[in-house]
Motif scaffolding. Structure first.
Motif, PDB file in Angstrom:
ATOM      1  N   GLN A  96       0.612   3.688   1.150  1.00  0.00           N
ATOM      2  CA  GLN A  96       0.526   4.829   2.787  1.00  0.00           C
ATOM      3  C   GLN A  96       0.651   3.012   3.210  1.00  0.00           C
ATOM      4  N   GLN A  97       0.318   3.765   4.475  1.00  0.00           N
ATOM      5  CA  GLN A  97      -0.211   2.816   6.333  1.00  0.00           C
ATOM      6  C   GLN A  97       1.748   2.800   6.380  1.00  0.00           C
TER       7      GLN A  97
ATOM      8  N   SER B 197       0.734  -1.292  -0.084  1.00  0.00           N
ATOM      9  CA  SER B 197       0.600   0.192  -0.058  1.00  0.00           C
ATOM     10  C   SER B 197       0.490   1.107   0.451  1.00  0.00           C
TER      11      SER B 197
ATOM     12  N   ARG C   3       2.218   6.273  11.357  1.00  0.00           N
ATOM     13  CA  ARG C   3       1.921   6.449  10.294  1.00  0.00           C
ATOM     14  C   ARG C   3       2.397   7.975   9.919  1.00  0.00           C
TER      15      ARG C   3
ATOM     16  N   THR D 168      -7.190   2.942   8.713  1.00  0.00           N
ATOM     17  CA  THR D 168      -6.742   3.338   7.740  1.00  0.00           C
ATOM     18  C   THR D 168      -8.520   3.295   7.296  1.00  0.00           C
ATOM     19  N   ARG D 169      -8.154   3.673   5.638  1.00  0.00           N
ATOM     20  CA  ARG D 169      -9.697   3.776   5.295  1.00  0.00           C
ATOM     21  C   ARG D 169     -10.500   2.625   5.812  1.00  0.00           C
ATOM     22  N   GLU D 170      -9.907   1.431   5.686  1.00  0.00           N
ATOM     23  CA  GLU D 170     -11.042   0.412   6.047  1.00  0.00           C
ATOM     24  C   GLU D 170     -11.440   0.748   7.859  1.00  0.00           C
ATOM     25  N   ASN D 171     -10.710   0.661   8.457  1.00  0.00           N
ATOM     26  CA  ASN D 171     -11.110   1.271   9.912  1.00  0.00           C
ATOM     27  C   ASN D 171     -12.075   1.842   9.998  1.00  0.00           C
TER      28      ASN D 171
ATOM     29  N   ARG E   1      -1.931  -5.360  10.458  1.00  0.00           N
ATOM     30  CA  ARG E   1      -2.189  -4.656  11.477  1.00  0.00           C
ATOM     31  C   ARG E   1      -2.853  -5.353  12.687  1.00  0.00           C
TER      32      ARG E   1
ATOM     33  N   LYS F 177     -12.918   7.836   3.361  1.00  0.00           N
ATOM     34  CA  LYS F 177     -10.856   8.167   2.709  1.00  0.00           C
ATOM     35  C   LYS F 177     -11.277   9.598   2.887  1.00  0.00           C
TER      36      LYS F 177
ATOM     37  N   MET G 278     -11.158   9.693   7.373  1.00  0.00           N
ATOM     38  CA  MET G 278      -9.418   9.303   7.889  1.00  0.00           C
ATOM     39  C   MET G 278      -8.741  10.268   7.848  1.00  0.00           C
TER      40      MET G 278
END
Length: 317
Positions: free
Chosen positions: A48-49, A46, A264, A145-148, A105, A133, A136
């Motif tokens: 990012q991260q 990714s 991050r 993260t976006r998923e979080n 993670r 997004k 976040m």
DNA sequence: CAGACAATAT
DNA sequence: TATATTGTCT
């Protein structure tokens, strides 16, 4: 008893993690062994991260909560910094050499503070713009993260929906038997004030409207994220940890727990079509003097999670 | 690709 | 249990 949410907003910022704390939370509590065992490194491709690991001798303040919630900050170890940052290179452009693909993670723990930040972000963005997004980005929490956010948002929406249905229908609501799961999650959500317009879109809040919000600029951008590692143990997977100095929050005898630590630094590049202001100051997600206890209420469950962040000095506005 | 959402997994 | 992941649809 609920607090009056009449004016939660004015203090909105103040309750955020204070800028003061850029701190030591970076101290990971992971034992070197474990870190190695988990082979913590460049997570994935990714853009990012990133993750960082830190093996400093943990000078964190031992024991602080206990049960009382004392809230007294024992001793801010406050090391100047002493951190050796590992420059993690971004995976983009360079990958394929690490088997570390299945690394996961640590589960993010949504502390009330973190959730509050989430709510604030959503509030500022407005319902329409509140998508994972942007949320976040607004939260600008390191490691998020976006998923979080998406996952949390999904849950949060269900919560709001239930609240709406509840307050609106009143009597004839045959729709929703509250499940145990719902009730449980409500606790977290209830810890943060819910802006009126969330529940009643299109209706102005009585005597209270939104502030344009002032971005608190800070020269610092380095923050740590609050994350917690959930030790994932398989049924027969056990590892030995020797904790060196890690004895702080009354660790349960025989308990295994590790503190994860995601961090991050912002990608420093935001190609967003729209400029997004960051709310509040620099952010770190952590709980001030707050300790999430081991939720190990489950007998035989076996999974213990610890989450706590000793924030040194309490925030002050 | 990003988002919503349900179902499922850990 | 709380959060993550996956799948499908838009």
């Amino acid at each position: 008893m609920r607090e009056e949410e009449a004016n939660w907003f004015p203090r909105w910022e103040e309750e955020l993690p204070s800028p003061e704390e850029l701190m030591p939370l970076s101290q990971t509590l992971i034992t070197p062994d474990l870190a190695l065992a988990f082979d913590i490194r460049n997570p994935n491709s990714s853009p990012q991260q990133q993750q960082q690991q830190n093996q400093s001798p943990i000078p964190i303040s031992p024991g602080q909560l206990g049960g009382g919630g004392g809230g007294s900050i024992p001793s801010p170890p406050s090391q100047p910094h002493s951190s050796e940052f590992e420059s993690a290179e971004l995976g983009s452009g360079n990958l394929g050499d690490e088997p570390a693909r299945t690394l996961k993670r640590p589960r993010l723990v949504w502390t009330p503070q973190l959730h509050k930040r989430f709510v604030d972000a959503v509030a500022h963005l407005g319902i329409k713009n509140a998508v994972p997004k942007t949320i976040m980005q607004l939260m600008s929490v390191d490691g998020l993260t976006r998923e979080n956010v998406a996952s949390h948002l999904q849950k949060y929406r269900l919560y709001l929906k239930r609240m709406q249905g509840l307050s609106a229908g009143g009597a004839g609501n045959g729709g929703g038997p509250l499940s145990a799961a719902d009730a449980a999650t409500d606790h977290l959500f209830a810890s943060a004030p819910v802006p009126h317009h969330f529940l009643h879109p299109g209706r102005p809040a009585p005597g209270d409207h939104y502030l344009p919000f002032v971005p608190v600029l800070h020269h610092q951008q380095q923050m740590a994220a609050a994350a917690v590692i959930a030790a994932q143990q398989q049924q027969q997977q056990q590892q030995q940890y020797h904790h060196r100095q890690v004895g702080q929050f009354g660790s349960p005898p025989g308990g295994q727990f590790e503190h994860g630590f995601l961090t991050r630094q912002l990608p420093s590049q935001q190609p967003p079509p729209q400029p997004i202001h960051r709310i509040g100051g620099p952010v770190s997600a952590q709980t001030p003097n707050y300790v999430e206890d081991l939720g190990s209420a489950t007998a035989g469950g076996g999974r213990k999670v610890l989450t706590l962040f000793p924030t040194g000095p309490e925030f002050q506005a």
